[in-house]
Structure formats: structure tokens, C-alpha cells
Design a protein around this motif. Structure first.
Motif, PDB file in Angstrom:
ATOM      1  N   ARG A 108      42.905  99.983 127.921  1.00 56.62           N
ATOM      2  CA  ARG A 108      42.065 100.912 127.169  1.00 56.62           C
ATOM      3  C   ARG A 108      42.225 102.308 127.775  1.00 56.62           C
ATOM      4  O   ARG A 108      42.759 102.436 128.889  1.00 56.62           O
ATOM      5  N   GLY A 109      41.732 103.321 127.064  1.00 58.87           N
ATOM      6  CA  GLY A 109      41.811 104.645 127.665  1.00 58.87           C
ATOM      7  C   GLY A 109      41.679 105.749 126.649  1.00 58.87           C
ATOM      8  O   GLY A 109      41.359 105.507 125.485  1.00 58.87           O
ATOM      9  N   ALA A 112      48.164 100.766 125.498  1.00 59.42           N
ATOM     10  CA  ALA A 112      47.282  99.867 124.749  1.00 59.42           C
ATOM     11  C   ALA A 112      48.085  98.797 124.021  1.00 59.42           C
ATOM     12  O   ALA A 112      47.738  97.611 124.049  1.00 59.42           O
ATOM     13  N   TYR A 144      42.044 101.214 132.696  1.00 58.40           N
ATOM     14  CA  TYR A 144      41.522 102.290 131.857  1.00 58.40           C
ATOM     15  C   TYR A 144      42.361 103.521 132.184  1.00 58.40           C
ATOM     16  O   TYR A 144      42.297 104.049 133.300  1.00 58.40           O
ATOM     17  N   ALA A 172      45.916  94.853 131.130  1.00 53.40           N
ATOM     18  CA  ALA A 172      44.784  94.910 130.191  1.00 53.40           C
ATOM     19  C   ALA A 172      43.483  95.286 130.904  1.00 53.40           C
ATOM     20  O   ALA A 172      42.508  95.670 130.258  1.00 53.40           O
ATOM     21  N   VAL A 198      45.795 100.305 117.529  1.00 50.88           N
ATOM     22  CA  VAL A 198      45.070 100.253 118.807  1.00 50.88           C
ATOM     23  C   VAL A 198      43.835 101.171 118.825  1.00 50.88           C
ATOM     24  O   VAL A 198      43.369 101.552 119.900  1.00 50.88           O
ATOM     25  N   THR A 199      43.305 101.483 117.632  1.00 48.19           N
ATOM     26  CA  THR A 199      42.165 102.413 117.605  1.00 48.19           C
ATOM     27  C   THR A 199      40.909 101.818 118.257  1.00 48.19           C
ATOM     28  O   THR A 199      39.993 102.549 118.614  1.00 48.19           O
ATOM     29  N   ASP A 200      40.887 100.492 118.413  1.00 46.99           N
ATOM     30  CA  ASP A 200      39.736  99.881 119.109  1.00 46.99           C
ATOM     31  C   ASP A 200      39.838 100.066 120.628  1.00 46.99           C
ATOM     32  O   ASP A 200      38.874  99.836 121.355  1.00 46.99           O
ATOM     33  N   LYS A 201      40.996 100.471 121.104  1.00 49.45           N
ATOM     34  CA  LYS A 201      41.206 100.567 122.564  1.00 49.45           C
ATOM     35  C   LYS A 201      41.316 102.011 123.058  1.00 49.45           C
ATOM     36  O   LYS A 201      41.120 102.276 124.243  1.00 49.45           O
ATOM     37  N   VAL A 202      41.696 102.941 122.171  1.00 51.43           N
ATOM     38  CA  VAL A 202      41.990 104.290 122.653  1.00 51.43           C
ATOM     39  C   VAL A 202      41.268 105.356 121.832  1.00 51.43           C
ATOM     40  O   VAL A 202      40.838 105.103 120.716  1.00 51.43           O
TER      41      VAL A 202
END
Ligand SMILES: C[S@@+](CC[C@H](N)C(=O)[O-])C[C@H]1O[C@@H](n2cnc3c(N)ncnc32)[C@H](O)[C@@H]1O
Length: 305
Positions: free
Chosen positions: A84-85, A78, A62, A59, A107-111
Motif C-alpha cells: 500500500r502507499g 501495489a 507502506y 505486501a 490498485v485504487t484500493d491500495k494507493v
């Protein structure tokens, strides 16, 4: 299409009919500038999982996927590990697919996915970079990858990096590769090495007397060798290991008239190495802190003479 075929390597060409049937070749990105076309061929999910396992993604990472296709590597990182990335791809259809997959996976908050040339992408935030490109593209990217933060992990599906040998590699069976045609997949892993080539100087007390160590390191990628002058006498450095910014090596040198084994480990940070040294000899056992500084001034003076 013809141009695409001519740049494609033999491993891929064996399965071109299957790819063409699946309609995958026509969706490849066109060449950007003088860069070769890299067709769209998705990495099988089992290989994605192995790539992320080899890089030990967590976690805290990136991750950037260069030529991200339908986004499966970034989305898996993610969803499975909380990383993230982002991914970049020249083809807008792939970007749409990747965004859809990110939404489905929650996972749109992470990628994020950007329609962008990978050669014009800032990679400086990456802790992990993944790619499934072509041998020539990997070689074109190599100088840029070597400038990344020491310790950045790189994973490539199927293609190596020429004479920059991987730190680890694995061959695995990938039954669903090439739209089910099947085949082996190679996964290659590297850690970007710190730059240590050149001259370094360290001084610390041993048995109450100051000792001066002048190191000279040669480096090819993560392979390091060299010598050290201890009180003016040259000694060969043994077992040098460089992984990212972590450097370790040993040598035996005379100190106060008796041979002493020196085991150094340290962390390279620009022009400074900071770490510990374990010294052991018949009359001496000690553990000391050491700092080495790059011998910049000496090198500068030599260059002027
Ligand atoms: C072999 S596919 C790999 C897709 C994905 N990374 C995977 O492993 O499943 C290569 C991808 O790179 C994209 N691509 C090719 N050249 C590119 C470039 N210069 N910049 C960004 N993307 C590129 C292609 O459109 C294609 O989707």
C-alpha cells in the motif's frame, strides 16, 4: 526554463535536448519556496523494478514516492507486491496521470496520489520511501529522513545522499531512460539507522558474579564505533554493525581474570537495547540475555557541572 536548466545536474543536461523534444521538461514542478525545481523525468520500468527489489518490498509495506510523477513506482509496488502507499507531486497533471494508471492497474484500493509539496508531507507511516529528485533536494530531505522510524528503507534513483553512504548501490543499463535516449541508472539504498551515539550501561551475572558494562558509542549515520568499560577497564569495540534498529558488535575483555570474547547483538528501542550476548573463553562459554539503558542521568549531571 533557464532557471530549470541551471539547477539541473550534468548527467541530466547531457540529455536535455531529448527531454525537450519529448516535452518532458515543461511539465516539471516549479520551485516550492527556496527548493529547487525538479523536472519530470520518469524512471524506466526496469529501474523501478530494481528499486523495489533492492528494498525487498512486500505486501506488508507502506511505500511513499516523493515526487511521484505518473505514479509508476507506487502502482508497481501495489500491483506486483500488494504493497500500500501513496505518492505526492506538485504538478496536478502528474496526479491525474497517476490516478489513471492506478485505475488501469486495478490498485485504487491500495494507493492514493496527492497534489502536495513533498517537504510538507508526513512520512511517518512509511516503511519504504522512494525518490528520483536531485542531489540538493536529497540533501535538504536528509535530516527529515534520518528522523524516521529506524528500519525505514529508502531508495533513490540516480542521486545519493552526500556523506551518508548507501548500504547498497547498483549501476544498471537503462535503455529506455530519458525518453529512449538511454543511459546508466544508479540505484541507492539506505536503512534509517537507530540513534545509538552516547553512553549506555548494562549489568548481568557472568559465572554467578555481576558484571557491569559501560558502553560509549560514536555514530556517523549507520557507522558505529566505540569502547566499553568492563570492571573499570576500557576495551575497544570491534565489528560494530547497525542496520535499522539491529545492533551487533564484539570485544574481548577480562572477566574473572581470563580473557573472554563477547559477541553482543540486540535491538535498539529508544533508550533501551535488548538482546543476547555470547561469551567464550578458556573457562567460560555462556549465552546470556542483556539489556542496556541509556545513561541519561549521568549525562545530565555532567551537563550541569
Ligand atoms: C524526476 S521526476 C520522478 C517521477 C517519479 N518518481 C519516477 O521516478 O518516475 C520528479 C517529480 O517530482 C515532482 N516534484 C518536484 N518537486 C516537488 C515537490 N517539492 N513536491 C512534490 N513533488 C515535486 C515533479 O513534478 C516530478 O514529477
Amino acid at each position: 526554463m533557464q532557471r530549470l536548466l541551471t539547477v539541473f545536474i550534468p548527467a541530466f543536461t547531457r540529455v536535455l535536448p531529448a527531454l525537450a523534444c519529448a516535452g518532458l521538461l515543461v511539465t516539471g514542478a516549479s520551485a516550492a519556496g527556496d527548493q529547487p525545481s525538479v523536472p519530470y523525468v520518469p524512471t524506466p520500468q526496469a529501474v523501478v523494478d530494481r528499486m523495489l527489489a533492492m528494498a525487498k518490498v512486500t505486501a506488508q509495506d507502506y511505500l511513499i514516492d516523493l515526487g511521484s510523477g505518473d505514479g509508476r513506482i507506487v502502482v508497481t509496488a501495489a500491483k506486483k507486491f500488494g504493497a500500500r502507499g501513496f505518492g505526492v507531486d506538485l504538478n496536478p497533471v502528474r496526479i491525474d496521470e497517476a490516478n489513471t494508471n492506478a485505475r488501469k492497474a486495478g490498485v485504487t484500493d491500495k494507493v492514493a496520489f496527492y497534489q502536495r509539496n513533498l517537504f510538507e508531507t508526513d512520512l511517518s507511516d512509511a516503511t519504504v520511501i522512494t525518490m528520483y529528485l536531485l542531489p540538493r533536494v536529497n540533501l535538504q530531505l536528509r535530516p527529515k529522513l534520518l528522523e524516521l522510524k529506524p528500519g525505514t528503507r529508502l531508495v533513490s534513483h540516480d542521486f545519493d545522499m552526500g556523506d551518508w553512504k548507501p548500504d547498497a548501490s547498483v549501476r544498471m543499463d537503462a535503455g529506455d531512460k530519458f525518453s529512449g535516449a538511454g543511459g546508466d541508472s544508479d540505484v541507492y539504498f539506505w536503512v534509517v539507522p537507530a540513534k545509538v551515539a552516547g553512553n549506555w550501561r548494562s549489568q548481568f551475572p557472568v559465572s554467578g558474579k555481576p558484571q557491569t558494562y559501560e558502553f560509549q558509542f560514536e555514530q556517523q549515520y549507520q557507522m558505529v564505533s566505540g569502547s566499553v568499560q568492563v570492571n573499570g577497564r576500557p576495551v575497544k569495540i570491534l565489528d560494530a554493525k547497525l542496520r535499522g534498529a539491529e545492533l551487533a558488535f564484539s570485544f574481548t575483555a577480562e572477566v574473572n581474570g581470563t580473557p573472554v570474547k563477547h559477541e553482543f547483538s540486540g535491538r535498539v528501542d529508544g533508550g533501551r537495547i535488548t538482546g543476547q550476548a555470547a561469551l567464550s573463553g578458556s573457562r567460560l562459554t555462556a549465552r546470556v540475555e542483556w539489556i542496556a539503558e541509556r545513561a541519561v542521568r549521568a549525562a545530565g549531571l555532567e551537563a550541569r557541572n
